[in-house]
Scaffold this motif. Structure first.
Motif, mmCIF file in Angstrom:
data_model
loop_
_atom_site.group_PDB
_atom_site.id
_atom_site.type_symbol
_atom_site.label_atom_id
_atom_site.label_comp_id
_atom_site.label_asym_id
_atom_site.label_seq_id
_atom_site.Cartn_x
_atom_site.Cartn_y
_atom_site.Cartn_z
ATOM 1 N N GLY A 1 -0.199 -2.168 -7.209
ATOM 2 C CA GLY A 1 0.025 -3.527 -7.474
ATOM 3 C C GLY A 1 1.280 -3.560 -8.178
ATOM 4 O O GLY A 1 1.520 -4.622 -9.008
ATOM 5 N N ALA A 2 2.172 -2.604 -8.380
ATOM 6 C CA ALA A 2 3.396 -2.624 -9.221
ATOM 7 C C ALA A 2 4.230 -3.816 -8.403
ATOM 8 O O ALA A 2 4.348 -3.993 -7.465
ATOM 9 C CB ALA A 2 3.919 -1.632 -9.336
ATOM 10 N N ASN B 1 0.781 -1.117 0.024
ATOM 11 C CA ASN B 1 0.184 0.165 0.271
ATOM 12 C C ASN B 1 0.849 1.317 -0.064
ATOM 13 O O ASN B 1 0.256 2.451 -0.094
ATOM 14 C CB ASN B 1 -0.979 -0.065 1.312
ATOM 15 C CG ASN B 1 -0.140 -0.177 2.585
ATOM 16 O OD1 ASN B 1 0.774 0.331 2.728
ATOM 17 N ND2 ASN B 1 -1.077 -0.448 3.553
ATOM 18 N N GLY B 2 2.234 1.160 0.232
ATOM 19 C CA GLY B 2 2.921 2.322 -0.097
ATOM 20 C C GLY B 2 3.117 2.997 1.081
ATOM 21 O O GLY B 2 3.881 3.983 1.284
ATOM 22 N N ARG B 3 2.478 2.610 2.563
ATOM 23 C CA ARG B 3 2.622 3.266 3.510
ATOM 24 C C ARG B 3 4.022 3.163 4.282
ATOM 25 O O ARG B 3 4.522 1.945 4.099
ATOM 26 C CB ARG B 3 1.627 2.796 4.591
ATOM 27 C CG ARG B 3 0.105 3.204 4.274
ATOM 28 C CD ARG B 3 -1.029 2.819 5.382
ATOM 29 N NE ARG B 3 -2.267 2.676 4.878
ATOM 30 C CZ ARG B 3 -3.352 2.224 5.571
ATOM 31 N NH1 ARG B 3 -2.952 1.989 6.851
ATOM 32 N NH2 ARG B 3 -4.394 2.260 5.188
ATOM 33 N N VAL C 1 7.496 -6.287 3.228
ATOM 34 C CA VAL C 1 8.104 -4.429 3.346
ATOM 35 C C VAL C 1 9.232 -4.382 2.696
ATOM 36 O O VAL C 1 10.085 -5.439 2.356
ATOM 37 C CB VAL C 1 7.899 -4.410 5.133
ATOM 38 C CG1 VAL C 1 6.536 -4.477 5.695
ATOM 39 C CG2 VAL C 1 8.856 -5.354 5.566
ATOM 40 N N GLU C 2 9.721 -3.441 2.901
ATOM 41 C CA GLU C 2 11.157 -2.844 2.537
ATOM 42 C C GLU C 2 11.753 -2.331 3.645
ATOM 43 O O GLU C 2 11.030 -0.970 4.340
ATOM 44 C CB GLU C 2 11.274 -2.055 1.413
ATOM 45 C CG GLU C 2 12.756 -1.676 1.075
ATOM 46 C CD GLU C 2 12.738 -0.755 0.100
ATOM 47 O OE1 GLU C 2 13.094 -1.173 -1.167
ATOM 48 O OE2 GLU C 2 12.829 0.537 0.229
#
Length: 298
Positions: free
Chosen positions: A180-181, A116-118, A156-157
């Protein structure tokens, strides 16, 4: 001792233990909990020493250095709330903190949910997780803000924050959109599952990693004086407790043996040359954990 042993009643196959979870009375606004604020802190004197967990040797970094890795994050909650972390601080499930196997204690990292980019900034003050495929254990608050507390785990990163660089801008270099990339390959940096020997000089474009798969040291002669740290009904629960002790006692390098005995699996630490040496170690453990070791001779 009872509190810790009771907490090991179930294994942890998913994101968190079945008897773990969010507290009964969380803060009114979890969304309002601020990220950890990176600052210069002296590194812990003992929490960054090499240690063993589940038969593997980990060599934490003794300096702040570039680190970026992708993998699975889990979280831990009320089961460990208030217990000592590897730094000696009490674990607060509503603080923005995390456990990592090799990042320095204390240090800071940005964790980004790849779905989700959070992203959040957390302070590393504990050791773990020691389960295959997981790279970081977040506090309940951090997992909540990343949007995966209810499902237990997420891809996660994790990127170390070095003072003097922008925590947010450094993270955005590799952020994946929530559309969703497919995640790009992470930069080649040391993996938590492949600890680096102290003194190695990993860089983002040319890491030097060394996989250490050493067994926990065992005495040639199993007879002697030991400290019993607990007794469990299953081997998995005994392993769970052993990992927890190594996480909380980063300075402990002695072997903890899982010893089957009838229907129980006992944790024996040692051996020690005599009762006095065992009692001295028992005192150190008792002062750090809510646990009272028992001297046994076999």
């Amino acid at each position: 001792m009872a509190a810790l042993i009771a907490g090991c009643g179930t294994t942890r196959p998913g994101g968190y233990y079945k008897d773990d979870g969010p507290g009964g009375r969380p803060p009114a606004s979890l969304d309002g909990i601020a990220d950890a604020k990176p600052r210069v802190e002296p590194l812990h004197r003992s929490a960054n020493n090499p240690y063993f967990a589940f038969g593997r040797k980990y060599v934490p970094y003794k300096t702040l250095r570039p680190y970026r890795e992708r993998g699975t994050a889990s979280w831990y909650g009320r089961k460990f709330h208030g217990h000592p972390t590897s730094s000696g601080e009490r674990y607060d499930m509503y603080a923005m903190s995390a456990a990592h196997t090799v990042l320095p204690i204390p240090s800071y990292a940005r964790v980004t949910n790849l779905a989700n980019g959070r992203s959040v900034v957390v302070r590393i003050n504990d050791r773990g997780p020691f389960y295959s495929g997981r790279i970081i254990d977040l506090s309940y608050a951090a997992a909540y803000k990343l949007g995966y507390a209810s499902i237990g785990s997420a891809k996660v990163e994790v990127e170390a924050i070095i003072q003097g660089t922008s925590a947010r801008s450094s993270s955005r270099r590799t952020e994946v959109s929530a559309a969703g990339a497919k995640p790009a390959a992470a930069a080649a940096v040391p993996s938590a599952a492949e600890p680096v020997e102290a003194g190695a000089a990993p860089a983002l474009d040319s890491p030097q990693t060394k996989h250490i798969d050493a067994d926990i040291p065992m005495a040639v002669d199993p007879r002697g004086v030991y400290l019993q740290l607990g007794a469990f009904s299953t081997h998995e629960n005994a392993e769970d407790m052993r990992a927890r002790i190594y996480r909380q006692l980063a300075w402990l390098s002695d072997a903890i043996e899982i010893r089957p005995n009838g229907n129980l699996y006992r944790l024996h630490l040692g051996p020690y040359p005599d009762r006095a040496a065992a009692m001295e170690m028992a005192g150190r453990i008792r002062s750090s954990l809510e646990l009272t070791p028992v001297v046994v001779v076999r």
